[in-house]
Design an enzyme around this catalytic site. Sequence first.
Site, short mmCIF file in Angstrom:
data_model
loop_
_atom_site.label_atom_id
_atom_site.label_comp_id
_atom_site.label_asym_id
_atom_site.label_seq_id
_atom_site.Cartn_x
_atom_site.Cartn_y
_atom_site.Cartn_z
N GLY A 239 -7.26 10.01 -18.14
CA GLY A 239 -6.97 10.56 -16.83
C GLY A 239 -7.97 11.54 -16.27
N ARG A 278 -11.42 5.50 -16.19
CA ARG A 278 -12.13 5.79 -14.96
C ARG A 278 -13.45 6.52 -15.22
NH1 ARG A 278 -9.78 6.57 -9.82
NH2 ARG A 278 -7.74 6.73 -10.84
N ARG A 314 -9.25 0.42 -2.93
CA ARG A 314 -8.88 1.83 -3.13
C ARG A 314 -8.78 2.62 -1.82
NH1 ARG A 314 -11.55 5.25 -5.36
NH2 ARG A 314 -9.85 6.38 -6.38
N TYR A 318 -5.15 4.07 -1.42
CA TYR A 318 -5.03 5.48 -1.80
C TYR A 318 -5.70 6.44 -0.81
CZ TYR A 318 -4.32 3.36 -6.46
OH TYR A 318 -3.88 2.62 -7.53
N CYS A 346 -8.68 -9.28 8.64
CA CYS A 346 -7.85 -9.07 9.84
C CYS A 346 -6.71 -8.10 9.55
CB CYS A 346 -7.31 -10.41 10.33
SG CYS A 346 -8.61 -11.48 10.98
N GLU A 347 -7.06 -6.89 9.21
CA GLU A 347 -6.13 -5.79 8.97
C GLU A 347 -6.80 -4.51 9.44
OE1 GLU A 347 -3.13 -5.85 7.37
OE2 GLU A 347 -3.10 -7.81 6.36
#
Length: 421
Positions: A239, A278, A314, A318, A346-347
């Site tokens: 994390g 990550r 992402r 987020y 198309c968003e």
Amino acid sequence: MDHFLYRNGALHAEDVPVAEIAAAVGTPFYVYSTATLTRHFQLFDEALDGMDHLVCYAMKAASNQAILRTLADLGAGMDVVSGGEYARARAAGVPGDRIVFSGVGKTRAEIIQALEGGIRQFNVESEPEMAVLSEVAHGLGKVAPITIRVNPDVDARTHAKISTGKSENKFGIPISQARRVYADAAALPGIKVIGIDVHIGSQLTELEPFEMAFRKVAELTQTLRTDGHEITRLDLGGGLGIPYARSNEAPPLPADFGALIKRTVGHLGCEIEIEPGRLIAGNAGLLVSSVIYVKQGEDRQFLILDGAMNDLIRPAMYDAWHDIVAVEEPEPGHEQVAYDIVGPVCESGDTFAKGRMMPKLQAGALVAFRSAGAYGAVMSSEYNTRPLVPEVLVKDDHFAVIRPRPTFDEIISRDTIPEWL
């Protein structure tokens, strides 16, 4: 630290010009640096020097077999959360005794797969799972090594969608119920308790939440030993965050994380596992895209790229920040332009950045999304029937395509039309 630097006016991946890769494979594509993956793994490994430990890469961050093989050859274990990830790890040459199986919803089929293929431990997340695991293992004539994931009710102070250690999160058992659950586990025939597991979230940028969780785990270890349980292994999760916006983020270093582990649980004599993902993969990868159009809107300019939210979700999911840089290094004193940087899907959510200051760019220019190595390619999709983008691995002055771009025919051929149509 990463190995993506400008040289002679051109962004390089180690010793390879990024534009050279683009010319060979087309855009968009992901590119990873072997040197960065190696260095980041070694930082964690060195941070726990002097302790019996295993660094288990959380492969949900980036799971291409070439990345897994690179890390496994350095001595990494793997943290998997599905039967598919388990199969990938084994295909990449990772032995079963270096694979930890996490996740809240392990199925019977996945449990059988891991028991028959070899497993280091299951990180058990609930009492129903523990009962099923015991039943399945006993039926196979096996004993499954387990840790039990405890939820310490610690606020990780990270994005709500990647916080996993608060009481309202779905992960683990409440730490207040741990003594009873460990007693129940000791009575089950198909499992053997070997330790405790904890993981409080992702992209943590301070150490205090880790310290609160680890001190609770240390106290629980001593309590369970008093109750007669043999606690020999602590899985402390991962994390630790990375600097996405380089100008204002400075997360703790792996060395600081290791020092905290030694200070909080080092006296217990347990083998330590950590599960970074990550921080190992994030800064080791770029997403490279081309400008299709520069569009003048009513009150803003749009930089329309060939990369889209299906390639890097992402920002849409987020509100995540990625530094976006020109592959051709801007001249000193260059003109800066505020762009809304968007993709062709198309968003309206297919937006990477708003009002981002960039050098003035033209159609055909290459841009690179930094810190895109984690949760980039693994979360991509074929939305709008857009092919999954290639993945490329660089080592020194050469590169290899480690996942090719599928053709439209290959995508469409997976469909099956019923006989009545």
